[in-house]
Design a protein around this motif. Structure first.
Motif, mmCIF file in Angstrom:
data_model
loop_
_atom_site.group_PDB
_atom_site.id
_atom_site.type_symbol
_atom_site.label_atom_id
_atom_site.label_comp_id
_atom_site.label_asym_id
_atom_site.label_seq_id
_atom_site.Cartn_x
_atom_site.Cartn_y
_atom_site.Cartn_z
ATOM 1 N N ARG A 111 -2.138 -11.392 -5.954
ATOM 2 C CA ARG A 111 -3.540 -11.163 -5.558
ATOM 3 C C ARG A 111 -4.179 -12.462 -5.079
ATOM 4 N N SER A 112 -3.748 -13.585 -5.635
ATOM 5 C CA SER A 112 -4.289 -14.879 -5.216
ATOM 6 C C SER A 112 -3.823 -15.259 -3.809
ATOM 7 N N ASN A 113 -2.858 -14.534 -3.271
ATOM 8 C CA ASN A 113 -2.345 -14.809 -1.928
ATOM 9 C C ASN A 113 -2.728 -13.685 -0.963
ATOM 10 N N ALA A 114 -3.853 -13.048 -1.205
ATOM 11 C CA ALA A 114 -4.298 -11.915 -0.392
ATOM 12 C C ALA A 114 -4.361 -12.219 1.110
ATOM 13 N N PRO A 115 -4.669 -13.449 1.541
ATOM 14 C CA PRO A 115 -4.730 -13.696 2.983
ATOM 15 C C PRO A 115 -3.421 -13.397 3.731
ATOM 16 N N VAL A 116 -2.287 -13.392 3.033
ATOM 17 C CA VAL A 116 -1.009 -13.135 3.699
ATOM 18 C C VAL A 116 -0.819 -11.643 4.011
ATOM 19 N N MET A 117 -1.670 -10.801 3.468
ATOM 20 C CA MET A 117 -1.507 -9.356 3.687
ATOM 21 C C MET A 117 -1.516 -8.997 5.179
ATOM 22 N N GLY A 118 -2.334 -9.652 5.964
ATOM 23 C CA GLY A 118 -2.376 -9.378 7.397
ATOM 24 C C GLY A 118 -1.046 -9.665 8.077
ATOM 25 N N PHE A 119 -0.362 -10.710 7.635
ATOM 26 C CA PHE A 119 0.960 -11.045 8.174
ATOM 27 C C PHE A 119 1.918 -9.885 7.955
ATOM 28 N N TYR A 120 1.976 -9.383 6.718
ATOM 29 C CA TYR A 120 2.898 -8.291 6.413
ATOM 30 C C TYR A 120 2.488 -6.994 7.110
ATOM 31 N N GLU A 121 1.204 -6.717 7.172
ATOM 32 C CA GLU A 121 0.740 -5.517 7.876
ATOM 33 C C GLU A 121 1.137 -5.567 9.344
ATOM 34 N N HIS A 122 1.031 -6.734 9.954
ATOM 35 C CA HIS A 122 1.428 -6.912 11.354
ATOM 36 C C HIS A 122 2.911 -6.585 11.555
ATOM 37 N N LEU A 123 3.728 -6.826 10.521
ATOM 38 C CA LEU A 123 5.163 -6.539 10.594
ATOM 39 C C LEU A 123 5.498 -5.095 10.219
ATOM 40 N N GLY A 124 4.478 -4.293 9.924
ATOM 41 C CA GLY A 124 4.707 -2.883 9.611
ATOM 42 C C GLY A 124 4.766 -2.552 8.137
ATOM 43 N N TYR A 125 4.445 -3.502 7.277
ATOM 44 C CA TYR A 125 4.442 -3.244 5.836
ATOM 45 C C TYR A 125 3.078 -2.708 5.432
ATOM 46 N N GLU A 126 3.084 -1.829 4.434
ATOM 47 C CA GLU A 126 1.844 -1.252 3.957
ATOM 48 C C GLU A 126 1.818 -1.268 2.439
ATOM 49 N N GLU A 127 0.614 -1.275 1.907
ATOM 50 C CA GLU A 127 0.480 -1.267 0.459
ATOM 51 C C GLU A 127 0.979 0.065 -0.091
ATOM 52 N N SER A 128 1.748 -0.021 -1.139
ATOM 53 C CA SER A 128 2.336 1.158 -1.763
ATOM 54 C C SER A 128 1.402 1.710 -2.830
ATOM 55 N N ALA A 129 1.520 2.971 -3.106
ATOM 56 C CA ALA A 129 0.683 3.621 -4.117
ATOM 57 C C ALA A 129 1.354 3.577 -5.491
ATOM 58 N N VAL A 130 1.834 2.395 -5.877
ATOM 59 C CA VAL A 130 2.455 2.217 -7.183
ATOM 60 C C VAL A 130 1.861 0.974 -7.837
ATOM 61 N N ALA A 131 2.004 0.897 -9.141
ATOM 62 C CA ALA A 131 1.601 -0.294 -9.880
ATOM 63 C C ALA A 131 2.865 -0.971 -10.399
ATOM 64 N N VAL A 132 2.835 -2.287 -10.452
ATOM 65 C CA VAL A 132 3.959 -3.036 -10.997
ATOM 66 C C VAL A 132 3.626 -3.359 -12.449
ATOM 67 N N LEU A 133 4.527 -3.004 -13.331
ATOM 68 C CA LEU A 133 4.379 -3.295 -14.757
ATOM 69 C C LEU A 133 5.425 -4.321 -15.139
#
Length: 152
Positions: A111-133
């Motif tokens: 979460r502290s690296n949220a700015p990188v989300m745009g990079f991954y979205e540009h490559l076709g990655y999307e946030e998943s509807a799961v939680a990591v435990l």
């Protein structure tokens, strides 16, 4: 291996750790040398690097997780950002995953690296509807995790 990425060599370990440090990838609860040893000891994972002028400037770890593969330690030398190394690293991870029969590639983003989300979205990655435990099995690493303000 696609895009000039190949498995790390023994003589590149210190250079890659320094790269990870410069890129802000290391955390006290994940000692990089121990992580590299574990990655290299696991025949179902790979630490891939790309070099410029004979020196590693980008890395990515890809690991078998059953029908999916996981990506870790994706980074480019901060001095070389904007040159496409991150995209090529993800392409190398995708190639590795396909070659090993995986149908999906996943990664974690702090979460502290949220700015990188745009990079991954540009490559076709999307946030998943799961939680990591997680559950810590090593008390020393858990302590380092809990004592770090960037832990969550």
């Amino acid at each position: 291996m696609a895009q000039g990425f190949r498995p790390i060599r023994d003589d590149e370990i210190d250079t890659v750790i320094a790269l990870w440090d410069r890129a802000g990838m290391t955390r006290p609860w994940n000692p990089p040398r121990a992580d590299i040893e574990a990655i290299r000891a696991n025949p179902k994972s790979a630490l891939l690097v790309a070099c410029a002028d004979g020196v590693p400037v980008a890395s990515v770890v890809v690991e078998d997780g059953g029908h999916r593969a996981w990506v870790y330690y994706l980074c480019a030398d901060p001095a070389r950002r904007g040159e496409g190394w991150g995209g090529r690293a993800m392409a190398a991870a995708e190639d590795w995953a396909r070659a090993h029969g995986h149908t999906k590639l996943q990664l974690l983003v702090r979460r502290s690296n949220a700015p990188v989300m745009g990079f991954y979205e540009h490559l076709g990655y999307e946030e998943s509807a799961v939680a990591v435990l997680q559950k810590w099995l090593d008390p020393e690493r858990e302590r380092a995790f809990r004592e770090n303000p960037d832990a969550h």
